[in-house]
Design a protein around this motif. Structure first.
Motif, PDB file in Angstrom:
ATOM      1  N   GLU A 184      -2.718 -96.125  -9.170  1.00  0.00           N
ATOM      2  CA  GLU A 184      -3.070 -95.748 -10.542  1.00  0.00           C
ATOM      3  C   GLU A 184      -3.981 -96.726 -11.240  1.00  0.00           C
ATOM      4  O   GLU A 184      -4.118 -97.894 -10.865  1.00  0.00           O
ATOM      5  CB  GLU A 184      -1.814 -95.449 -11.378  1.00  0.00           C
ATOM      6  CG  GLU A 184      -1.015 -96.639 -11.786  1.00  0.00           C
ATOM      7  CD  GLU A 184       0.177 -96.244 -12.661  1.00  0.00           C
ATOM      8  OE1 GLU A 184       0.716 -95.125 -12.543  1.00  0.00           O
ATOM      9  OE2 GLU A 184       0.588 -97.079 -13.472  1.00  0.00           O
ATOM     10  N   GLU A 185      -4.578 -96.181 -12.264  1.00  0.00           N
ATOM     11  CA  GLU A 185      -5.470 -96.895 -13.168  1.00  0.00           C
ATOM     12  C   GLU A 185      -4.758 -98.102 -13.762  1.00  0.00           C
ATOM     13  O   GLU A 185      -3.596 -98.006 -14.164  1.00  0.00           O
ATOM     14  CB  GLU A 185      -5.823 -95.873 -14.263  1.00  0.00           C
ATOM     15  CG  GLU A 185      -6.476 -96.372 -15.479  1.00  0.00           C
ATOM     16  CD  GLU A 185      -6.334 -95.367 -16.648  1.00  0.00           C
ATOM     17  OE1 GLU A 185      -7.042 -95.546 -17.626  1.00  0.00           O
ATOM     18  OE2 GLU A 185      -5.504 -94.425 -16.577  1.00  0.00           O
ATOM     19  N   LYS A 208       2.053 -98.523  -6.332  1.00  0.00           N
ATOM     20  CA  LYS A 208       3.499 -98.459  -6.559  1.00  0.00           C
ATOM     21  C   LYS A 208       4.198 -97.720  -5.430  1.00  0.00           C
ATOM     22  O   LYS A 208       3.822 -96.589  -5.112  1.00  0.00           O
ATOM     23  CB  LYS A 208       3.803 -97.734  -7.875  1.00  0.00           C
ATOM     24  CG  LYS A 208       3.160 -98.375  -9.084  1.00  0.00           C
ATOM     25  CD  LYS A 208       3.580 -97.710 -10.390  1.00  0.00           C
ATOM     26  CE  LYS A 208       2.970 -98.488 -11.558  1.00  0.00           C
ATOM     27  NZ  LYS A 208       3.438 -98.012 -12.862  1.00  0.00           N
ATOM     28  N   ASN A 228       5.510-110.227  -9.680  1.00  0.00           N
ATOM     29  CA  ASN A 228       6.491-109.609 -10.568  1.00  0.00           C
ATOM     30  C   ASN A 228       7.908-109.905 -10.114  1.00  0.00           C
ATOM     31  O   ASN A 228       8.187-110.049  -8.927  1.00  0.00           O
ATOM     32  CB  ASN A 228       6.291-108.097 -10.605  1.00  0.00           C
ATOM     33  CG  ASN A 228       5.371-107.678 -11.733  1.00  0.00           C
ATOM     34  OD1 ASN A 228       5.183-108.417 -12.697  1.00  0.00           O
ATOM     35  ND2 ASN A 228       4.817-106.495 -11.622  1.00  0.00           N
ATOM     36  N   GLU A 252       2.842-105.016 -23.307  1.00  0.00           N
ATOM     37  CA  GLU A 252       3.953-104.190 -22.827  1.00  0.00           C
ATOM     38  C   GLU A 252       5.121-104.248 -23.804  1.00  0.00           C
ATOM     39  O   GLU A 252       5.435-105.303 -24.350  1.00  0.00           O
ATOM     40  CB  GLU A 252       4.427-104.689 -21.467  1.00  0.00           C
ATOM     41  CG  GLU A 252       3.529-104.227 -20.354  1.00  0.00           C
ATOM     42  CD  GLU A 252       4.097-104.593 -19.001  1.00  0.00           C
ATOM     43  OE1 GLU A 252       3.512-105.478 -18.371  1.00  0.00           O
ATOM     44  OE2 GLU A 252       5.124-104.017 -18.600  1.00  0.00           O
ATOM     45  N   GLU A 276       6.436 -96.562 -16.910  1.00  0.00           N
ATOM     46  CA  GLU A 276       7.559 -96.117 -16.087  1.00  0.00           C
ATOM     47  C   GLU A 276       8.706 -95.719 -17.002  1.00  0.00           C
ATOM     48  O   GLU A 276       8.770 -96.133 -18.156  1.00  0.00           O
ATOM     49  CB  GLU A 276       8.047 -97.239 -15.165  1.00  0.00           C
ATOM     50  CG  GLU A 276       8.576 -98.432 -15.943  1.00  0.00           C
ATOM     51  CD  GLU A 276       9.432 -99.393 -15.140  1.00  0.00           C
ATOM     52  OE1 GLU A 276       9.811 -99.066 -14.000  1.00  0.00           O
ATOM     53  OE2 GLU A 276       9.767-100.456 -15.677  1.00  0.00           O
ATOM     54  N   LYS A 303       9.012 -92.822  -8.384  1.00  0.00           N
ATOM     55  CA  LYS A 303       7.812 -92.983  -9.222  1.00  0.00           C
ATOM     56  C   LYS A 303       6.992 -91.696  -9.207  1.00  0.00           C
ATOM     57  O   LYS A 303       6.373 -91.348 -10.215  1.00  0.00           O
ATOM     58  CB  LYS A 303       6.935 -94.119  -8.688  1.00  0.00           C
ATOM     59  CG  LYS A 303       7.590 -95.477  -8.687  1.00  0.00           C
ATOM     60  CD  LYS A 303       7.279 -96.264  -9.949  1.00  0.00           C
ATOM     61  CE  LYS A 303       7.779 -97.687  -9.835  1.00  0.00           C
ATOM     62  NZ  LYS A 303       8.215 -98.244 -11.107  1.00  0.00           N
ATOM     63  N   LEU A 337      -4.001-100.489 -16.725  1.00  0.00           N
ATOM     64  CA  LEU A 337      -4.059-100.373 -18.189  1.00  0.00           C
ATOM     65  C   LEU A 337      -4.007-101.757 -18.814  1.00  0.00           C
ATOM     66  O   LEU A 337      -3.300-102.640 -18.321  1.00  0.00           O
ATOM     67  CB  LEU A 337      -2.866 -99.561 -18.704  1.00  0.00           C
ATOM     68  CG  LEU A 337      -2.779 -98.114 -18.253  1.00  0.00           C
ATOM     69  CD1 LEU A 337      -1.484 -97.490 -18.767  1.00  0.00           C
ATOM     70  CD2 LEU A 337      -3.982 -97.313 -18.754  1.00  0.00           C
ATOM     71  N   VAL A 367       5.821-102.888  -7.136  1.00  0.00           N
ATOM     72  CA  VAL A 367       4.536-102.647  -7.814  1.00  0.00           C
ATOM     73  C   VAL A 367       3.610-103.824  -7.541  1.00  0.00           C
ATOM     74  O   VAL A 367       4.005-104.978  -7.704  1.00  0.00           O
ATOM     75  CB  VAL A 367       4.749-102.506  -9.339  1.00  0.00           C
ATOM     76  CG1 VAL A 367       3.420-102.383 -10.060  1.00  0.00           C
ATOM     77  CG2 VAL A 367       5.640-101.312  -9.636  1.00  0.00           C
TER      78      VAL A 367
HETATM   79  P1  AMP Z   1       6.630-100.519 -13.320  1.00  0.00           P
HETATM   80  O1  AMP Z   1       7.788-100.776 -12.400  1.00  0.00           O
HETATM   81  O2  AMP Z   1       5.915 -99.264 -13.053  1.00  0.00           O
HETATM   82  O3  AMP Z   1       6.947-100.723 -14.780  1.00  0.00           O
HETATM   83  O4  AMP Z   1       5.629-101.712 -13.036  1.00  0.00           O
HETATM   84  C1  AMP Z   1       6.041-103.060 -13.116  1.00  0.00           C
HETATM   85  C2  AMP Z   1       5.044-103.860 -13.919  1.00  0.00           C
HETATM   86  O5  AMP Z   1       3.742-103.732 -13.355  1.00  0.00           O
HETATM   87  C3  AMP Z   1       4.875-103.383 -15.353  1.00  0.00           C
HETATM   88  O6  AMP Z   1       5.845-103.935 -16.177  1.00  0.00           O
HETATM   89  C4  AMP Z   1       3.495-103.882 -15.667  1.00  0.00           C
HETATM   90  O7  AMP Z   1       3.502-105.258 -15.967  1.00  0.00           O
HETATM   91  C5  AMP Z   1       2.764-103.699 -14.383  1.00  0.00           C
HETATM   92  N1  AMP Z   1       2.083-102.388 -14.340  1.00  0.00           N
HETATM   93  C6  AMP Z   1       2.585-101.239 -13.846  1.00  0.00           C
HETATM   94  N2  AMP Z   1       1.696-100.238 -13.970  1.00  0.00           N
HETATM   95  C7  AMP Z   1       0.605-100.757 -14.549  1.00  0.00           C
HETATM   96  C8  AMP Z   1      -0.663-100.214 -14.951  1.00  0.00           C
HETATM   97  N3  AMP Z   1      -0.988 -98.942 -14.725  1.00  0.00           N
HETATM   98  N4  AMP Z   1      -1.540-101.046 -15.539  1.00  0.00           N
HETATM   99  C9  AMP Z   1      -1.237-102.350 -15.752  1.00  0.00           C
HETATM  100  N5  AMP Z   1      -0.068-102.914 -15.394  1.00  0.00           N
HETATM  101  C10 AMP Z   1       0.848-102.140 -14.801  1.00  0.00           C
END
Ligand code: AMP
Length: 411
Positions: free
Chosen positions: A171-172, A138, A210, A178, A264, A98, A174, A148
């Motif tokens: 991180e912030e 993360k 998740n 999606e 990501e 990441k 958001l 995450v």
């Molecule tokens: P990732 O593996 O980074 O895609 O994170 C897994 C899930 O976490 C994503 O599909 C989003 O649902 C949620 N997520 C990750 N980063 C963020 C973010 N900065 N803001 C809001 N939701 C996030």
């Protein structure tokens, strides 16, 4: 033509299902699964995938999961002159770390959430104070979608810090919808697949922890053509230009009020996104994959059936936490008789009968003339299947319904 697919989950079953429809194609998978065994030859994972591909004289290999990519399987195959679809080890770092990915986004100007990299809990707490709640934590390395944590208050953040080890990205948070945006790349050229939406949280309404993905759908309304072009221009093309990326580049996007931001990168097809994608793809995928492996994607496009596709994942009791395996699965043939296609994800054979062997067990996938019809068709299949502890989300695709239904006229 012999095609070898590496992996043995729902994504690989869907891919093999599609490839097996191409004329003159013989499908092999390693390790494969009981569903794939109906349409191709499953080969146990031996010492190396390279040996396996050479033994069967595979004309093309397609890599499903991220682990072999991060371990450098593409580099090995290319060194021997074998054709393979996937990124090399260096490019696979875009998913494998990441921190690497976030630094890459920043370096080449790809829109992403504001972030800080931290080395220890004390630094993490300072970063959390900076962003406020909710905040996203993360783990750096591969975690099968489970590294995450979205912490809504301090106690959740502290619990996450107790479980996530090593370097972290803080991180912030958001807001927005999606979208999974996947493009097939040959090092220079790019062919986008249709946008899809995954459902990562375990329970209805995007609640609960998740998972690897509880379902996905694909229709033509998820992004407009202008949005697709924007993502290609701002995210996909700059990445391919900077890295010479080959294989499936998957951008997990958040469609924020300030435009799409990349959550990501994955360096392979999504699971479960591949299931509805293969159901909706009208083109023969084999020549397109061959073109991707040989630098020939210039001018290539993919055609999609107009009817949407929906995949509902049936999971083991307890997933994404601990779960028991070995439960007898009933009704797969009935579900298929109802018109759905049932992709195996975590099954094995016990005395000739399918039993559960993973957290995500099956992906029940169906088309329909509208998204609502596709949802109904998928759940009709779901209702015919049963195993001890089975659970699934009942709202897969609902977000898309809201988009495709015009607002009611005001009185
Ligand atoms: P990732 O593996 O980074 O895609 O994170 C897994 C899930 O976490 C994503 O599909 C989003 O649902 C949620 N997520 C990750 N980063 C963020 C973010 N900065 N803001 C809001 N939701 C996030």
């Amino acid at each position: 033509m012999k095609i070898l697919v590496l992996g043995g989950g729902g994504r690989e079953h869907a891919l093999c299902w599609k490839l097996a429809q191409s004329h003159g194609v013989e499908v092999f998978a390693s390790p494969g699964n009981p569903g794939i065994a109906h349409i191709g030859t499953c080969l146990p994972v031996t010492t190396s995938y390279l040996t396996l591909a050479e033994e069967i004289a595979a004309d093309l290999t397609v890599v499903g999961p991220e682990a072999p990519l991060v371990a450098g399987v593409v580099d090995e195959f290319r060194a021997r002159g074998l054709k393979i679809v996937g990124p090399d080890r260096a490019a696979a770092q875009l998913e494998g770390s990441k921190i690497f990915a976030k630094n890459f986004f920043k370096q080449i100007g790809i829109p992403t959430a504001d972030y800080v990299t931290v080395e220890n809990p004390a630094e993490a707490r300072r970063a959390i104070d900076r962003f406020g709640f909710p905040v996203v934590l993360k783990a750096d390395g591969l975690a099968a979608g489970k590294g995450v944590v979205i912490a809504h208050h301090r106690a959740e953040a502290e619990a996450a810090l107790a479980t996530l080890t090593g370097r972290l990205v803080v991180e912030e948070f958001l807001r927005g919808e999606e979208v999974s945006f996947i493009a097939l790349c040959d090092g220079r050229h790019v062919v986008p697949l249709a946008p899809t939406q995954d459902h990562k949280a375990v329970f209805d309404g995007d609640t609960g922890p998740n998972t690897g993905g509880m379902g996905a759908y694909c229709d033509s309304t998820i992004l407009t053509e202008a949005q697709v072009q924007h993502v290609l221009d701002r995210v996909i093309h700059p990445t391919v230009a900077a890295t010479g990326f080959t294989g499936f580049l998957y951008a997990g996007l958040m469609m924020t009020d300030a435009g799409p931001k990349v959550l990501e990168f994955n360096v392979r097809l999504g699971d479960p996104e591949t299931q509805p994608l293969m159901k909706r793809m009208a083109s023969d995928f084999v020549p397109v994959l061959m073109a991707a492996a040989t630098g020939g994607l210039a001018g290539v496009t993919l055609e999609w059936r107009p009817d949407p596709a929906v995949c509902v994942v049936l999971a083991s009791g307890g997933y994404p936490g601990a779960f028991e395996a070995g439960k007898a699965i009933h009704g797969i043939a009935d579900a298929e008789a109802s018109g759905a296609t049932v992709f195996h994800a975590g099954t094995r054979l016990d005395a000739g009968a399918a039993v559960t062997s993973g957290g995500r067990v099956l992906g029940v996938t169906a088309n329909g003339s509208t998204l609502a019809a596709a949802i109904d068709n998928a759940y009709r299949g779901v209702h015919r299947i049963a195993f001890d502890g089975m659970h699934y989300r009942t709202d897969i695709g609902r977000k898309g319904l809201a988009r495709s239904t015009p607002p009611a006229a005001s009185a």
